[in-house]
Design a protein around this motif. Structure first.
Motif, PDB file in Angstrom:
ATOM      1  N   GLU A 124       8.597  39.689 -23.191  1.00 20.52           N
ATOM      2  CA  GLU A 124       9.726  39.797 -22.265  1.00 20.52           C
ATOM      3  C   GLU A 124       9.311  40.328 -20.898  1.00 20.52           C
ATOM      4  OE1 GLU A 124      12.417  42.077 -24.698  1.00 20.52           O
ATOM      5  OE2 GLU A 124      12.362  40.418 -26.136  1.00 20.52           O
ATOM      6  N   ARG A 125       8.476  41.372 -20.915  1.00 21.63           N
ATOM      7  CA  ARG A 125       8.140  42.010 -19.652  1.00 21.63           C
ATOM      8  C   ARG A 125       7.113  41.215 -18.857  1.00 21.63           C
ATOM      9  NH1 ARG A 125       6.740  48.186 -20.400  1.00 21.63           N
ATOM     10  NH2 ARG A 125       8.885  48.251 -21.150  1.00 21.63           N
ATOM     11  N   HIS A 126       6.171  40.563 -19.571  1.00 19.35           N
ATOM     12  CA  HIS A 126       5.034  39.944 -18.875  1.00 19.35           C
ATOM     13  C   HIS A 126       4.887  38.450 -19.122  1.00 19.35           C
ATOM     14  CE1 HIS A 126       3.611  43.864 -17.674  1.00 19.35           C
ATOM     15  NE2 HIS A 126       3.646  44.278 -18.914  1.00 19.35           N
ATOM     16  N   GLY A 127       5.780  37.875 -19.922  1.00 19.90           N
ATOM     17  CA  GLY A 127       5.608  36.484 -20.332  1.00 19.90           C
ATOM     18  C   GLY A 127       5.326  35.524 -19.183  1.00 19.90           C
ATOM     19  N   ALA A 128       5.978  35.748 -18.052  1.00 16.92           N
ATOM     20  CA  ALA A 128       5.834  34.826 -16.928  1.00 16.92           C
ATOM     21  C   ALA A 128       4.439  34.890 -16.318  1.00 16.92           C
ATOM     22  CB  ALA A 128       6.889  35.132 -15.871  1.00 16.92           C
ATOM     23  N   ALA A 129       3.872  36.092 -16.275  1.00 11.56           N
ATOM     24  CA  ALA A 129       2.523  36.243 -15.711  1.00 11.56           C
ATOM     25  C   ALA A 129       1.813  37.347 -16.488  1.00 11.56           C
ATOM     26  CB  ALA A 129       2.616  36.606 -14.230  1.00 11.56           C
ATOM     27  N   LEU A 130       1.101  36.939 -17.526  1.00 10.85           N
ATOM     28  CA  LEU A 130       0.453  37.943 -18.380  1.00 10.85           C
ATOM     29  C   LEU A 130      -0.689  38.633 -17.660  1.00 10.85           C
ATOM     30  CD1 LEU A 130       0.228  36.105 -21.819  1.00 10.85           C
ATOM     31  CD2 LEU A 130       1.443  38.238 -21.380  1.00 10.85           C
ATOM     32  N   PRO A 131      -0.823  39.948 -17.873  1.00  9.44           N
ATOM     33  CA  PRO A 131      -2.008  40.638 -17.357  1.00  9.44           C
ATOM     34  C   PRO A 131      -3.252  40.088 -18.071  1.00  9.44           C
ATOM     35  CG  PRO A 131      -0.420  42.188 -18.341  1.00  9.44           C
ATOM     36  CD  PRO A 131       0.048  40.820 -18.671  1.00  9.44           C
ATOM     37  N   SER A 132      -4.421  40.253 -17.486  1.00  8.65           N
ATOM     38  CA  SER A 132      -5.616  39.675 -18.112  1.00  8.65           C
ATOM     39  C   SER A 132      -5.966  40.386 -19.412  1.00  8.65           C
ATOM     40  CB  SER A 132      -6.796  39.714 -17.139  1.00  8.65           C
ATOM     41  OG  SER A 132      -7.248  41.030 -16.949  1.00  8.65           O
ATOM     42  N   LEU A 133      -5.497  41.632 -19.557  1.00 11.92           N
ATOM     43  CA  LEU A 133      -5.822  42.364 -20.781  1.00 11.92           C
ATOM     44  C   LEU A 133      -4.641  43.211 -21.247  1.00 11.92           C
ATOM     45  CD1 LEU A 133      -9.090  44.098 -21.712  1.00 11.92           C
ATOM     46  CD2 LEU A 133      -7.091  45.554 -21.543  1.00 11.92           C
ATOM     47  N   VAL A 134      -4.327  43.069 -22.527  1.00 11.07           N
ATOM     48  CA  VAL A 134      -3.297  43.890 -23.180  1.00 11.07           C
ATOM     49  C   VAL A 134      -3.997  44.564 -24.342  1.00 11.07           C
ATOM     50  CG1 VAL A 134      -1.123  43.831 -24.468  1.00 11.07           C
ATOM     51  CG2 VAL A 134      -1.505  42.202 -22.595  1.00 11.07           C
ATOM     52  N   THR A 135      -3.809  45.864 -24.519  1.00  7.54           N
ATOM     53  CA  THR A 135      -4.608  46.514 -25.557  1.00  7.54           C
ATOM     54  C   THR A 135      -3.830  47.600 -26.280  1.00  7.54           C
ATOM     55  OG1 THR A 135      -6.765  47.569 -25.946  1.00  7.54           O
ATOM     56  CG2 THR A 135      -5.649  48.150 -23.918  1.00  7.54           C
ATOM     57  N   LEU A 136      -4.101  47.711 -27.561  1.00  3.33           N
ATOM     58  CA  LEU A 136      -3.524  48.769 -28.385  1.00  3.33           C
ATOM     59  C   LEU A 136      -4.638  49.754 -28.730  1.00  3.33           C
ATOM     60  CD1 LEU A 136      -1.595  46.390 -30.747  1.00  3.33           C
ATOM     61  CD2 LEU A 136      -0.477  48.299 -29.593  1.00  3.33           C
ATOM     62  N   HIS A 137      -4.449  51.027 -28.341  1.00  2.00           N
ATOM     63  CA  HIS A 137      -5.440  52.041 -28.705  1.00  2.00           C
ATOM     64  C   HIS A 137      -4.850  52.908 -29.809  1.00  2.00           C
ATOM     65  CE1 HIS A 137      -7.904  51.866 -24.717  1.00  2.00           C
ATOM     66  NE2 HIS A 137      -7.631  50.670 -25.201  1.00  2.00           N
ATOM     67  N   THR A 138      -5.528  52.920 -30.929  1.00  2.00           N
ATOM     68  CA  THR A 138      -5.006  53.610 -32.099  1.00  2.00           C
ATOM     69  C   THR A 138      -5.983  54.715 -32.481  1.00  2.00           C
ATOM     70  OG1 THR A 138      -4.057  51.481 -32.742  1.00  2.00           O
ATOM     71  CG2 THR A 138      -4.085  53.196 -34.417  1.00  2.00           C
TER      72      THR A 138
END
Lengths: 479, 226
Positions: free
Chosen positions: B183-197
């Motif tokens: 929803e927030r980025h669908g139109a222009a995705l950032p080059s990197l999305v990451t989950l830090h656990t």
């Protein structure tokens, strides 16, 4: 016997004798099993999750042309440069080409089994480039000049003292002062850290590729995948074409399943989803992102609708952990990139049945692999299918004749009973020769003790124990 | 070695040929609603989500601090004193900037990655401050992107990563995190999305967990309650 078959037999025989290593491995596997069980229990319904995971991968594969086309449109729009390679040689050539274009000196690499499959590090090292494997386990086996022992845990066969000696010898006098895993890990951290800053190119594998958004997903625990794809000015990712999933929701299902099946974790430490090189307005990131999509036998497996589900594999390594054969012969004996049940299913497809038809026979067909597989690959039946295909390609007339003779005999009760009695006598007479050079079945008998032949044959026993007629039997027999 | 040709057309032909036969016994492809009935459960209330995030943080060795809007800065100040931070990096003008100020490391002299930076200098920092896209209760994860949270390296190169989040950012599960990205980025995705656990970890030597293999040795999440 093919060359790989001979090497397999020699290596397996040698490993079976290493009692201490096998005991060490069993202990490590017990730890995995306990965590794995806890991991599954966190799910509301692990079994149904397996069905759903298999459906998601199955959907992507049965309509792969569409999903792959969608994926490409989206990832290329962000400036990713995609290259398709029909085989390992072409994939290697393309990577070398990129490395040369950039006049690279140092390459950091995060763990990639597809990279192993195409001998990527060896090729680049051979050409004089410095390639640093950054995953700790992979770094350890690289320093030893070995291949991974297991696809998820490359150095699981090594004890801390062996690693300490290795580090002291290969890294330098500042390393290997203590054999504590903590100290050894810090030795590796210090040795590799500078490389992230110096490297011109970072290479990674791909765990999943998302068609909906045109992104790849890389999972690591150490953060080496994050660092290798953040600082160098070029990122190259290598993926098999079967890595696709339809959408991000499928990813949300598969990520915890991969972690649970792979290590018993609930999620891998760093789950990184990459959709391109540095975009306008971003603070950093590689200027170029190259994605290499590899066939190397996969479309042939895709065409086999009986075994297509072998491409569902998410490389969690669980079937390998569970396999009684792996426990006894170790990961190196296979001589393949992918060891254990999944390796014995796909290697004959990827590298040729002719040379690798011994692998499907190195299985007890117990089915532990199929039961543990998070995406429900019918592994043990595929082992059987491979055996069938191998037998069709290589008929064994003597075996066939022997079985036909047995069939003939078994259909004649009087003769069968006589043959049983004669066989018992013959066995007794022959027993001093069992396992010696004069024994034609030596391969089987030299390391196995034959049980005492029973006094009574089953047919004789049955005559005295035959149950009453069916009327007294339990009606709701669970069989 | 000459430049290899791209095998795209060949491989697409092979794929189309291969899948002419579709499998009949495949179960139906599920959706988020279905997956939510299978994956580890998350209770709906914010309080329950925060508790679940705290439980995971304890298991993962993430330091989790929930603080009121009036005292989160004091929490950072005491953390700074205890850790002895001398240099920091942050990004932009939001919570990450406020955090470095609260740590007594003024933004004017600290490293702001959004203004172009020298990786060597970032590597030498004791701590990196970022905000985040979301926190995920189901897994104890921090969701970050290369666009919104200071780039790729800030959250992984310094030895201590401190995340400042607000209670409204606590989403229940991974499916919600994916929906948020969409929803927030669908139109222009950032080059990197990451989950830090949790902080960086390895179990590659005798399956013994060691923190700080390559990435941060420490991860601190400060949640500002409403």
């Amino acid at each position: 016997m093919s060359k790989p078959a001979a090497a397999f037999q020699a290596a397996a025989s040698a490993y079976v004798g290493e009692r201490e290593t096998r005991a060490f491995l069993r202990q490590s596997l017990a730890g995995y099993l306990a965590q794995r069980r806890t991991g599954e229990e966190r799910f509301q319904d692990w079994e149904e999750a397996r069905v759903a995971a298999s459906a998601a991968k199955g959907e992507a594969l049965d309509y792969l042309d569409r999903y792959l086309a969608d994926f490409l449109t989206r990832i290329e729009k962000r400036g990713t440069r995609v290259f398709f390679a029909r085989d390992a040689a072409r994939a290697r050539e393309r990577v070398v080409e990129i490395v040369r274009e950039h006049d690279a000196k140092c390459i950091v690499k995060s763990k990639s089994m597809t990279g192993e499959e195409i001998d990527l590090s060896e090729t680049l090292e051979h050409l004089g480039y410095e390639v640093v494997e950054t995953d700790l386990g992979e770094y350890i086996v690289q320093l030893r000049g070995e291949r991974p022992f297991h696809i998820v845990a490359p150095a699981m066969h090594l004890r801390r003292e062996e690693i300490r000696e290795l580090f002291a010898g290969k890294i330098g006098p500042e390393a290997g002062r203590s054999a504590e895993p903590e100290a050894l890990t810090m030795d590796a951290r210090r040795a590799i850290r500078r490389k992230y800053l110096e490297a011109d190119i970072g290479i990674s594998g791909v765990n999943f590729a998302v068609a909906e958004t045109g992104q790849i997903c890389v999972c690591t625990n150490e953060g080496n995948g994050r660092l290798s794809t953040s600082l160098p000015r070029v990122h190259i990712a290598v993926m098999g074409l079967e890595k696709l999933v339809p959408n991000l929701d499928d990813l949300a299902l598969l990520l915890p399943m991969l972690a649970t099946a792979g290590t018993g974790q609930h999620l891998t430490g760093y789950t990184t989803i990459i959709g391109g090189p540095r975009q306008p307005g971003e603070a950093d990131g590689p200027e170029e992102f190259h994605l290499i999509i590899l066939d190397n036998g996969r479309t042939a497996l895709l065409a086999d609708d009986e075994q297509r589900d072998a491409l569902h594999c998410i490389r969690c390594g669980a079937c390998i952990y569970m396999c009684p054969i792996f426990k006894n012969i170790g990961g190196h004996s296979y001589g393949t990139t992918y060891m254990g049940p999944i390796g014995s299913v796909i290697t004959p497809h990827l590298r040729g049945l002719e040379e690798w038809r011994h692998l499907p026979s190195s299985s007890s067909l117990c089915g532990a692999c199929t039961e543990t597989c998070p995406v429900r690959i019918d592994l043990h039946h595929h082992l059987l299918h491979n055996r069938r295909n191998a037998a069709a390609a290589h008929p064994a007339p003597l075996e066939k004749l022997a079985l036909r003779a047995y069939g003939w005999l078994a259909g004649r009760p009087a003769l069968f009973s006589l043959a049983g009695k004669l066989g018992k006598l013959a066995l007794r007479a022959f027993s001093p020769l069992l396992g010696t050079a004069l024994d034609p079945a030596r391969g089987w008998t030299r390391c196995r003790a034959l049980p005492e032949p029973p006094r009574q044959s089953f047919r004789e026993w049955w005559k005295t124990h035959e149950p009453e007629p069916a009327s007294e039997r339990d009606d709701d027999d669970e069989e | 070695m000459s430049a290899p040709n791209d095998d795209r057309d060949l491989i697409f032909r092979r794929i189309r040929e291969a899948i002419r036969i579709r499998r009949e016994n495949l179960p139906d492809h599920g959706d988020a609603e279905r997956y939510r009935q299978l994956l580890p459960p998350v209770r709906a209330s914010l309080q329950a989500r925060i508790e679940l995030f705290r439980e995971w943080s304890d298991k993962l060795n993430t330091r989790f601090i929930a603080a009121n809007p009036s005292d989160w800065r004091a929490e950072i100040a005491s953390l700074a004193a205890a850790e002895g931070w001398k240099s920091s990096a942050f990004h932009g003008t939001g919570l990450a900037r406020e955090a470095t100020e609260a740590a007594g490391l003024p933004a004017a002299t600290a490293l702001d990655t959004t203004r172009g930076y020298d990786p060597e200098r970032l590597e030498a920092c004791d701590v990196g401050f970022t905000d985040c896209e979301a926190l995920v209760a189901q897994t104890g994860s921090v969701l970050l992107t290369s666009r919104g949270n200071g780039g790729r390296a800030l959250s992984v190169l310094p030895p201590h990563h401190v995340v400042i989040a607000t209670a409204g950012q606590m989403v229940p599960d991974l499916l919600a995190a994916m929906a948020l990205i969409r929803e927030r980025h669908g139109a222009a995705l950032p080059s990197l999305v990451t989950l830090h656990t949790g902080p960086s970890r390895t179990g590659d030597i005798e399956r013994q967990i060691v923190l700080g293999a390559h990435g941060p040795k420490k991860l601190t999440v400060i949640l500002i309650l409403d």
